[in-house]
Design a protein around this motif. Structure first.
Motif, PDB file in Angstrom:
ATOM      1  N   CYS A 106     -13.633  76.967  56.886  1.00 60.10           N
ATOM      2  CA  CYS A 106     -12.866  76.194  57.851  1.00 60.10           C
ATOM      3  C   CYS A 106     -13.556  74.855  58.085  1.00 60.10           C
ATOM      4  CB  CYS A 106     -12.694  76.939  59.182  1.00 60.10           C
ATOM      5  SG  CYS A 106     -14.187  77.076  60.191  1.00 60.10           S
ATOM      6  N   GLY A 107     -12.781  73.924  58.637  1.00 58.78           N
ATOM      7  CA  GLY A 107     -13.310  72.621  58.978  1.00 58.78           C
ATOM      8  C   GLY A 107     -12.869  71.533  58.028  1.00 58.78           C
ATOM      9  N   GLY A 108     -12.425  70.414  58.594  1.00 63.24           N
ATOM     10  CA  GLY A 108     -12.075  69.257  57.798  1.00 63.24           C
ATOM     11  C   GLY A 108     -10.697  69.280  57.166  1.00 63.24           C
ATOM     12  N   TYR A 109      -9.909  70.265  57.488  1.00 66.95           N
ATOM     13  CA  TYR A 109      -8.578  70.371  56.910  1.00 66.95           C
ATOM     14  C   TYR A 109      -7.536  69.647  57.755  1.00 66.95           C
ATOM     15  CZ  TYR A 109     -10.871  74.325  54.555  1.00 66.95           C
ATOM     16  OH  TYR A 109     -11.729  75.127  53.849  1.00 66.95           O
ATOM     17  N   GLU A 110      -6.383  69.415  57.164  1.00 63.35           N
ATOM     18  CA  GLU A 110      -5.232  68.985  57.937  1.00 63.35           C
ATOM     19  C   GLU A 110      -4.641  70.200  58.630  1.00 63.35           C
ATOM     20  OE1 GLU A 110      -3.622  65.210  55.252  1.00 63.35           O
ATOM     21  OE2 GLU A 110      -2.249  66.751  55.954  1.00 63.35           O
ATOM     22  N   TYR A 111      -4.515  70.109  59.929  1.00 63.24           N
ATOM     23  CA  TYR A 111      -4.015  71.232  60.700  1.00 63.24           C
ATOM     24  C   TYR A 111      -2.505  71.159  60.859  1.00 63.24           C
ATOM     25  CZ  TYR A 111      -8.729  72.770  61.783  1.00 63.24           C
ATOM     26  OH  TYR A 111     -10.015  73.250  61.695  1.00 63.24           O
ATOM     27  N   ASP A 112      -1.892  72.321  60.910  1.00 62.56           N
ATOM     28  CA  ASP A 112      -0.441  72.415  60.926  1.00 62.56           C
ATOM     29  C   ASP A 112       0.149  72.379  62.328  1.00 62.56           C
ATOM     30  OD1 ASP A 112      -0.168  72.823  58.040  1.00 62.56           O
ATOM     31  OD2 ASP A 112      -1.064  74.795  58.410  1.00 62.56           O
TER      32      ASP A 112
END
Length: 124
Positions: A106-112
């Protein structure tokens, strides 16, 4: 429609503690990682912590390590952020967000999906 609702914010003295809750609905924590972000006036939004969809991976921004703890209660569809040793610079609107995950991490992703945010104010 997935929803995330934060609670547990408020006013706390410097050095005190708060536990934020992120109640999710319309999605399963088995499939979504959850990130905690904060937004302060004049500053960029930053991710302070996240937990993977398995619950096994937990990450923290450097200034949160040793002070903040992320956890989840799968049965309650809730993710928590325990914040200790709070400082005035922690004052911000705190938001939780969900990211569909199929691999560990987890971390650094585009969140939905995003919650509305909740105010945390730390007095000096």
């Amino acid at each position: 429609q997935p929803q995330l609702v934060e609670s547990g914010g408020g006013l706390v003295q410097s050095g005190g503690s708060l536990r934020l809750s992120c109640k999710v609905s319309g999605l399963s924590l088995d499939y979504y990682g959850i990130g905690w972000f904060r937004q302060a006036p004049g500053k960029a939004r930053e991710e302070v912590s996240c937990i993977s969809h398995t619950g096994r991976t937990k990450n923290y921004v450097d200034h949160a390590k040793g002070r903040f703890t992320i956890s989840r209660d799968r049965a309650k569809n809730t993710v928590y952020l325990e914040m200790n040793s709070l400082k005035p610079e922690d004052t911000a609107v705190y938001l939780c967000a969900a990211d569909r995950l199929v691999v560990e991490g987890c971390g650094g992703y585009e969140y939905d999906y995003w919650g509305q945010g909740i105010q945390v104010t730390v007095s000096s």
